[in-house]
Design an enzyme around this catalytic site. Sequence first.
Site, short mmCIF file in Angstrom:
data_model
loop_
_atom_site.label_atom_id
_atom_site.label_comp_id
_atom_site.label_asym_id
_atom_site.label_seq_id
_atom_site.Cartn_x
_atom_site.Cartn_y
_atom_site.Cartn_z
N THR A 1 23.42 6.00 106.18
CA THR A 1 22.63 4.88 105.66
C THR A 1 21.23 4.85 106.27
OG1 THR A 1 23.67 3.43 107.32
CG2 THR A 1 24.56 3.38 105.08
N ARG B 1 24.44 8.04 115.69
CA ARG B 1 25.42 8.37 116.73
C ARG B 1 25.29 9.85 117.10
NH1 ARG B 1 30.42 8.78 115.34
NH2 ARG B 1 30.06 8.66 113.09
N HIS C 1 35.82 6.12 105.36
CA HIS C 1 34.50 6.46 105.90
C HIS C 1 34.44 7.84 106.54
CE1 HIS C 1 32.01 2.79 105.56
NE2 HIS C 1 33.15 2.14 105.62
#
Length: 868
Positions: free
Chosen positions: A735, A625, A428
């Site tokens: 996403t 984030r 990731h």
Amino acid sequence: LFRSHRVVSSRTDPGAMTTSSVWDPKTHGIDMKRKSSFSLLDHIQRPKPDGDELPGSQKDKLDKLWKLMETYESNDPESIQKSFARHLEYSLACTRFNFTQEDAFRAAGLVLRDRLLESLNDTNAYYRKMDVKRGYYLSAEYLIGRHMQNAIANLDLEKPFKDAFMGLGIQLEELFGEEADPALGNGGLGRLAACFLDSMATMSLPCWGYGIRYSYGMFKQEIQNGRQVEAPDFWIGNGCPFEIPRPDITYPVRLYGEVIETQDADGNWCINWVGGEIVQAMAYDNPIPGFDTYNTNNLRLWRACPAKEFDLDSYSAANFTEAVDARRRAEDLSAVLYPNDATYEGRELRLRQQYFFVSASLQDLLREFIKRPNYKWSELPEKVAVQMNDTHPTIAVAEMMRLLVDVMRVGWDEAWELTTKCCNYTNHTVMPEALEKWPVEMMERILPRHVQLIGEINLRWVNKLMAKYGDGPIIQTLSIFEEGEVKKIRMGNLAIMGSNKVNGVAALHTEIIKKETFPEYYKWCCDNGEPDRIVNMTNGVTPRRWVHCANPVLSAIFTKYLGSHEWLTDMTKLKGMLKFKEDPKLHAEWMAMKQGCKAKLAAWLKQAMDLEIDQDALIDIQIKRIHEYKRQLMNILFVIHRYQELKRKTPAEREKVQKRVVLIGGKAASAYVNAKIIIKLINNVSKVINNDPETSKYLKAAFVPNYRVSAAEVLIPASDISEHISTAGTEASGTSNMKFVMNGGLIVGTMDGANIEIREECGEDTMFIFGCLEHEVAGIAAKAKNGHYPIDSRLQAVFQAIRNGEFSKDEPEAHAEFCGIVDKLCNTVGAGTWDGDRYLVIHDFPSFVEAQARVDTTYANKATWCKL
């Protein structure tokens, strides 16, 4: 409706399962034995027997029980009401005259859980009957969001539940708001895991999730004087009516101790890991229903419990703290998502956490495999696939070897073949420095046997490499052990060479893995004729939650124009909407939908933040984030620029400007200083802008605190544009970009992550692209090092305003922090490095401003905007 795969099993008394001292740390041979394995009742937990396997009287009793459980709970409104009343009184001890809205939610949750349990039990029975291959998804986080609305939708119970509660004078939508967001995840990685679970159940794939049942989330983000303050997020405080405690499914997990050479019962030489401390991993099951399918899968989360509940001797000696020390140490493991790793102790806790849930999960899934009649280890890859979600669970490679070699006595070569065929790894991150590494010294103390196993794995791996390449730099790079002042174990290297497949999460990201993150490993794969060991698997999100539940009006529009709800399981069918692209009737319905979403957002902002917004303004959102590479800093610098532009205009000129509301939200890691300064800057800038009577009508900005799934379900449908502006080559996928475009929002973005594939699918005109490309980054940094890194005059004006203290009045500490960030950006020779503008904010700012101008121009023509 009759059940086709119903299984009857006998459950042990939950009270009996709380006995603590089942496992002795001094002994071995306890792995892969559930706590209930020590109970005499365990052997009768089986499907309904056929023929004359049981005595007549017992068979008659089970037949009666089978008959009583033969049909599903009825789903008509009256039956739902009766079930609700029963749970309200008998499960929650409430009366019909005295219960709260929260009580009503919990009772409704139990009504729903009854139906989920029926489906879960039947699904598991069917999987066993068909002897299917199973997938197991190991993830340190699951940002699953609220259960109730999504589960009701997936079970196709929306109308009966709504009618049932309306008949009782209760609005179902109000009950949804009573549910706390399960704080089991933080960012896109955890939300991806949750979407996968929903999609796998919907596709009727036999896949379970495994993780940790955190008592506290990462933290509840509060904003005090513009700064992030971390407060405990005790999401489970009022209980979760959907989870199923499983004290009968409890496994031992050993930490610390020593490794000894000894003999097994047959006199053969063997190695045993003994001593240390034992922690109990107790399962909590969370049913995950599929949409338009009979299947319900499971998310099994582990709670850490002490092997020894209470030290009576210490208590009797008045050492009260020591008496419960074992409980405290054990419960630390499942207490908090991502404990602060700024200290050695914090890093050690993270490693213990990761091993705790991985060990329990592998014991559980291997135990399920060996329960099959006449099992053969050679069949393991045909029946088991383990997916490691990022590096957090990659200790699974070593733990799988330990369980196979040490516990099940499988030969090394066969065990390694089984491990590498069963395990798969999702990467990731594009940044090698983000891959986890553990000090050998730390791991030797906590997991001494695993260090030995990793050492043997590495020795055999290095020998292979040397046979092919000789003793060169590639050996040091691909070795699992990193030499240096502190010798470390590289979990990324262990994961890639211990896996059958390694996947990236977007097309660009996968290419970066091959070229930059693991280029030497990719060379090894190609040289061995296996270039497809690294594959792309672009992330995705579920339209059930992010359109059907979050934006029901839009869902109804899609279903109306497409003639069915098949698009909810096959989004390619949404292309059928293109034939209505010029339809003014659809335009009107679309704009009404968007206005309704904005009205909902406005009410939510007023209630949550006391922020009033103009619902006719363009809604511009960036929620993710807080991280320097995601460039929330560039976004707020542009907001300052826009504010300065407005201040220079006359009142008449301002009337012609597109009104805009900019909302930024997300959590910064508690130890991430710069990210927390950026939050402070956003809040200070917002305070100045929103209180300026000359401009607040045309521009407002705000930081949305405590970003979470339920907040996203309000924010995303209301967006006109969203910002996905990471430096090219730094975002693995993203996403939230998918969720925004699903809801009819357009993107301002760089050519990074999944933005590229969204643009290819939707068309170039549906995205406002800006910034450098990934292959240009190195050249920009090289030019900067040679003194060529100009700062746009508009950005210089923004920097000057910050340095003049326009956004830090009467706050010397904040002023110093803001200036520190600006000064670092302005170290132009350090651009592209940590000494300067690491993420090229200065370089990309001019094209960012131009992209925003294109947004304003396009938005002015509502018909054109609608078509896009």
